[in-house]
Design an enzyme around this catalytic site. Structure first.
Site, mmCIF file in Angstrom:
data_model
loop_
_atom_site.group_PDB
_atom_site.id
_atom_site.type_symbol
_atom_site.label_atom_id
_atom_site.label_comp_id
_atom_site.label_asym_id
_atom_site.label_seq_id
_atom_site.Cartn_x
_atom_site.Cartn_y
_atom_site.Cartn_z
ATOM 1 N N GLU A 1 0.854 -1.191 0.000
ATOM 2 C CA GLU A 1 0.000 0.000 0.000
ATOM 3 C C GLU A 1 0.883 1.233 0.000
ATOM 4 O O GLU A 1 2.092 1.144 0.256
ATOM 5 C CB GLU A 1 -0.946 0.004 1.208
ATOM 6 C CG GLU A 1 -2.023 -1.051 1.102
ATOM 7 C CD GLU A 1 -3.155 -0.873 2.108
ATOM 8 O OE1 GLU A 1 -3.218 0.174 2.779
ATOM 9 O OE2 GLU A 1 -3.969 -1.804 2.215
ATOM 10 N N HIS B 1 -8.488 10.581 2.289
ATOM 11 C CA HIS B 1 -8.156 9.430 1.456
ATOM 12 C C HIS B 1 -8.230 9.884 0.007
ATOM 13 O O HIS B 1 -9.190 10.547 -0.390
ATOM 14 C CB HIS B 1 -9.116 8.259 1.697
ATOM 15 C CG HIS B 1 -8.560 6.971 1.175
ATOM 16 N ND1 HIS B 1 -8.472 6.709 -0.169
ATOM 17 C CD2 HIS B 1 -8.031 5.900 1.805
ATOM 18 C CE1 HIS B 1 -7.920 5.515 -0.337
ATOM 19 N NE2 HIS B 1 -7.642 5.010 0.848
ATOM 20 N N ARG C 1 -0.277 9.118 1.307
ATOM 21 C CA ARG C 1 -1.640 9.581 1.030
ATOM 22 C C ARG C 1 -1.782 11.081 0.837
ATOM 23 O O ARG C 1 -2.533 11.526 -0.019
ATOM 24 C CB ARG C 1 -2.535 9.214 2.218
ATOM 25 C CG ARG C 1 -2.911 7.811 2.133
ATOM 26 C CD ARG C 1 -3.977 7.469 3.087
ATOM 27 N NE ARG C 1 -4.192 6.052 2.846
ATOM 28 C CZ ARG C 1 -4.841 5.262 3.642
ATOM 29 N NH1 ARG C 1 -5.386 5.734 4.736
ATOM 30 N NH2 ARG C 1 -4.983 3.996 3.350
ATOM 31 N N HIS D 1 -11.006 10.948 5.898
ATOM 32 C CA HIS D 1 -10.923 9.506 6.133
ATOM 33 C C HIS D 1 -10.490 9.153 7.550
ATOM 34 O O HIS D 1 -11.024 8.242 8.146
ATOM 35 C CB HIS D 1 -9.909 8.951 5.131
ATOM 36 C CG HIS D 1 -9.750 7.476 5.150
ATOM 37 N ND1 HIS D 1 -10.800 6.612 4.937
ATOM 38 C CD2 HIS D 1 -8.659 6.692 5.348
ATOM 39 C CE1 HIS D 1 -10.359 5.373 5.002
ATOM 40 N NE2 HIS D 1 -9.080 5.391 5.266
ATOM 41 N N ARG E 1 -0.871 9.456 8.894
ATOM 42 C CA ARG E 1 -0.882 8.014 9.214
ATOM 43 C C ARG E 1 -0.436 7.189 8.008
ATOM 44 O O ARG E 1 -0.911 7.384 6.898
ATOM 45 C CB ARG E 1 -2.298 7.604 9.601
ATOM 46 C CG ARG E 1 -2.491 6.125 9.729
ATOM 47 C CD ARG E 1 -3.946 5.788 9.893
ATOM 48 N NE ARG E 1 -4.682 6.001 8.689
ATOM 49 C CZ ARG E 1 -5.432 5.080 8.079
ATOM 50 N NH1 ARG E 1 -5.537 3.881 8.592
ATOM 51 N NH2 ARG E 1 -6.082 5.353 6.984
HETATM 52 C C1 LIG Z 1 -13.894 3.171 4.984
HETATM 53 C C2 LIG Z 1 -12.669 3.021 5.863
HETATM 54 C C3 LIG Z 1 -11.654 2.137 5.498
HETATM 55 C C4 LIG Z 1 -10.522 1.970 6.305
HETATM 56 N N1 LIG Z 1 -9.575 1.053 5.945
HETATM 57 C C5 LIG Z 1 -8.543 0.808 6.800
HETATM 58 C C6 LIG Z 1 -7.612 -0.247 6.538
HETATM 59 O O1 LIG Z 1 -7.710 -0.959 5.543
HETATM 60 N N2 LIG Z 1 -6.605 -0.438 7.438
HETATM 61 C C7 LIG Z 1 -6.450 0.319 8.570
HETATM 62 O O2 LIG Z 1 -5.527 0.084 9.348
HETATM 63 N N3 LIG Z 1 -7.338 1.309 8.831
HETATM 64 C C8 LIG Z 1 -8.368 1.554 7.996
HETATM 65 N N4 LIG Z 1 -9.259 2.549 8.287
HETATM 66 C C9 LIG Z 1 -9.136 3.238 9.582
HETATM 67 C C10 LIG Z 1 -9.562 2.261 10.682
HETATM 68 O O3 LIG Z 1 -10.704 1.564 10.249
HETATM 69 C C11 LIG Z 1 -9.870 2.968 11.990
HETATM 70 O O4 LIG Z 1 -8.843 3.846 12.333
HETATM 71 C C12 LIG Z 1 -10.047 1.955 13.116
HETATM 72 O O5 LIG Z 1 -11.012 0.998 12.746
HETATM 73 C C13 LIG Z 1 -10.469 2.659 14.387
HETATM 74 O O6 LIG Z 1 -10.805 1.684 15.319
HETATM 75 P P1 LIG Z 1 -11.311 2.124 16.751
HETATM 76 O O7 LIG Z 1 -11.586 0.853 17.491
HETATM 77 O O8 LIG Z 1 -10.363 3.082 17.349
HETATM 78 O O9 LIG Z 1 -12.677 2.928 16.472
HETATM 79 P P2 LIG Z 1 -13.964 2.536 15.615
HETATM 80 O O10 LIG Z 1 -13.782 1.279 14.853
HETATM 81 O O11 LIG Z 1 -14.346 3.737 14.844
HETATM 82 O O12 LIG Z 1 -15.069 2.232 16.719
HETATM 83 C C14 LIG Z 1 -15.653 3.259 17.488
HETATM 84 C C15 LIG Z 1 -16.687 2.646 18.412
HETATM 85 O O13 LIG Z 1 -17.060 3.612 19.390
HETATM 86 C C16 LIG Z 1 -18.466 3.618 19.539
HETATM 87 N N5 LIG Z 1 -18.837 4.955 20.045
HETATM 88 C C17 LIG Z 1 -18.466 6.157 19.534
HETATM 89 N N6 LIG Z 1 -18.993 7.155 20.281
HETATM 90 C C18 LIG Z 1 -19.695 6.574 21.284
HETATM 91 C C19 LIG Z 1 -20.490 7.080 22.355
HETATM 92 N N7 LIG Z 1 -20.687 8.387 22.570
HETATM 93 N N8 LIG Z 1 -21.081 6.189 23.192
HETATM 94 C C20 LIG Z 1 -20.934 4.860 22.998
HETATM 95 N N9 LIG Z 1 -20.205 4.322 21.974
HETATM 96 C C21 LIG Z 1 -19.596 5.175 21.134
HETATM 97 C C22 LIG Z 1 -18.994 3.283 18.143
HETATM 98 O O14 LIG Z 1 -20.303 2.791 18.206
HETATM 99 C C23 LIG Z 1 -17.980 2.211 17.735
HETATM 100 O O15 LIG Z 1 -18.353 0.964 18.281
HETATM 101 C C24 LIG Z 1 -10.388 2.740 7.490
HETATM 102 C C25 LIG Z 1 -11.397 3.641 7.841
HETATM 103 C C26 LIG Z 1 -12.532 3.790 7.047
HETATM 104 C C27 LIG Z 1 -13.587 4.768 7.456
#
Ligand SMILES: Cc1cc2nc3c(=O)[nH]c(=O)nc-3n(C[C@H](O)[C@H](O)[C@H](O)COP(=O)(O)OP(=O)(O)OC[C@H]3O[C@@H](n4cnc5c(N)ncnc54)[C@H](O)[C@@H]3O)c2cc1C
Length: 487
Positions: A105, A216, A261, A320, A355
């Protein structure tokens, strides 16, 4: 009921941290405002970057530092890459079905991105870990919106208030993701309203580098939600063409389509201005390969009337990833007692100004576990005395419009100042969940704008057309006196 640890968010960070906490014998409550399979994690496509051998550790570190444009904390990056592989083993043991072939990537010098379910790697992780969480009987609260943090009279964070009631604990871990929804067009899901960052900020925690927002490069625009076309497509050989159907990336970076990116995103933006349109071309990869390697993207775009195996896809940059966030140390500890943060919500020093692709899913694993370990050493049970105030704004759209115009891919002092004057002020009052989410976005949008105005240079995810070169290597810090009310 009282728990050892409350975890807010059930993306990769929250799910994996909850499993680790359970394995350590802690009583844990996992809270999500949506269902457990949610957050950006569920939508992640490309995969997870892990060093593919001991010899690949140093190159992975160097690639991460290079993408971060001088703002990464090198010791954090080293620790992250060195510890990452043990979590790959753990994910495999939980049953995440990684495929054998790793992808290249943008910004990576070696193919080290592990993927599963073709181009639905995040979904594979989310669904698999959710099943393990359920099988292990971890206590969960789905559809409960965390609206305030609870503090003791010593100022320690001792719990959360949700739409379902109060929960107290020995420590709180925020794993609530980023704030992509601050912008009018984003790849991030509805949940990404920066709630955790706003809650911590109101409680008096320090935020860092909020002006760095990753766009992105290759997003198909379908209304407010941008349909992402993973960087892995360019990793597999997809090409960028301008409105005259000519390749252009060689004019911007020697790595061409696989440049970091921020470089690719700004190049696309510039070519759109010059030639009207930019396309991603996968046709030469072959119809069968495209459909088998990118099945979800193929289907999602087909439903929008575009066959990515037969025609070039119009693409634009869209917001993104949230690079800044709640300042933490390498153990997820924030500047407030009792409060930990990990994953996209945090600014751990891993990403610097930009990132590196596919480092963020593994970030949730490494720092989620480290936060649980640190919290376990620091469990204290104190009585809640106050909560962070509720703040609302009438509509999310009013914030999105201002931020999109003021702190987009190209910024100037003029656009930022105008945005600061027109940004809606959050009002201290209760409201619907949508109004509280808009209040959270408005509360932290102010830090994005102030950071962008004060940073008179360009670096990574922050580009000022009036200061196009990098200047001083420094972080931006944000803190306000706590906004609390007695319980
Ligand atoms: C379309 C897309 C593609 C991506 N592709 C990649 C990839 O291929 N590889 C990579 O490394 N990264 C990728 N990323 C980035 C990566 O997905 C995220 O940085 C990562 O998933 C974040 O994980 P997290 O557990 O920190 O938060 P998230 O997965 O965003 O989870 C947040 C959680 O918090 C909960 N929440 C939020 N606010 C509250 C609240 N007030 N009360 C209760 N619950 C709450 C939500 O319901 C959710 O369950 C991508 C992002 C997107 C949008």
């Amino acid at each position: 009921m009282q728990h050892d640890l409350l975890i807010v968010g059930s993306g990769i960070t929250g799910l994996y941290a909850a499993l680790h906490a359970k394995a350590l014998g802690l009583s844990v409550l996992l809270i999500s405002k949506a269902k457990l399979e949610s957050g950006s994690t569920f939508w992640a496509q490309g995969g997870l970057a892990f060093p593919t051998s001991p010899e690949d550790i140093e190159p992975h570190i160097q690639d991460t530092l290079k993408a971060g444009r001088g703002l990464c904390d090198e010791s954090t990056v080293r620790l992250f890459v060195e510890e990452a592989s043990q979590h790959l083993e753990k994910l495999l043991s939980y049953g995440v079905p990684f495929e054998d072939h790793q992808t290249l990537e943008g910004g990576h010098s070696h193919p080290r991105v592990f993927h599963a379910w073709g181009d639905a790697s995040g979904r594979a992780v989310s669904v698999t870990l959710t099943q393990v969480v359920r099988d292990q009987g971890i206590e969960v609260l789905e559809g409960a919106f965390v609206q305030s943090l609870l503090l003791s009279d010593t100022g320690r964070v001792v719990g959360v208030q949700t739409t379902e009631g109060n929960h107290v604990a020995g420590a709180v871990l925020l794993a609530s993701g980023g704030f992509g929804q601050m912008y009018p067009v984003t790849t991030a899901p509805e949940e990404a309203t920066g709630d955790g960052i706003a809650l911590a900020y109101r409680a008096g925690a320090v935020l860092r580098d909020m002006e760095f927002v990753q766009f992105h490069p290759t997003v198909f625009l379908a209304g407010n939600r941008g349909l992402l076309i993973t960087e892995a497509a360019r990793g597999e050989g997809a090409l960028l063409l301008n409105g005259q159907m000519e390749r252009f990336m060689h004019q911007y970076d020697p790595l061409q389509e696989l440049a970091p990116r921020d470089v690719v995103a700004r190049a696309i933006d510039a070519e759109e201005t010059k030639t009207g349109r930019v396309y991603l071309d996968l046709r030469h990869l072959g119809e069968a390969f495209v459909q088998q390697r990118f099945p979800s993207i193929y289907e999602r775009l087909k439903s929008q009337g575009v066959d990515i195996s037969r025609e070039p896809v119009p693409v634009s940059p869209a917001v993104h990833y949230t690079i800044g966030g709640i300042l933490t140390d390498t153990n997820g500890k924030t500047t407030l007692e009792g409060l930990y943060a990990a994953g996209e919500v945090a600014s751990s020093g891993l990403h610097g100004a930009n990132r590196l692709a596919s480092n963020s899913l593994p970030e949730g694993l490494v720092f989620g576990v480290r936060a649980v370990e640190a919290a376990r050493q620091d469990l204290k049970f104190e009585i809640p005395a106050s909560r962070t105030v509720l703040e609302t704004v009438g509509s999310k759209a009013s914030v999105q419009q201002v931020i999109g115009a003021g702190a987009g891919i190209n910024r100037t002092a003029e656009t930022i100042r105008l945005a600061l004057q027109t940004l809606p002020h959050p009002e201290p009052r209760a409201g619907s969940i949508e109004e509280l989410e808009a209040g959270n976005l408005a509360r932290i949008a102010d830090t994005v704008l102030r950071g962008a105005l004060e940073r008179e240079e360009s670096r990574g995810g922050h580009f000022r057309t009036d200061y196009p070169e990098p200047d001083e290597v420094r972080h931006s810090l944000f803190q306000i006196p706590p906004l609390l009310e007695p319980l």
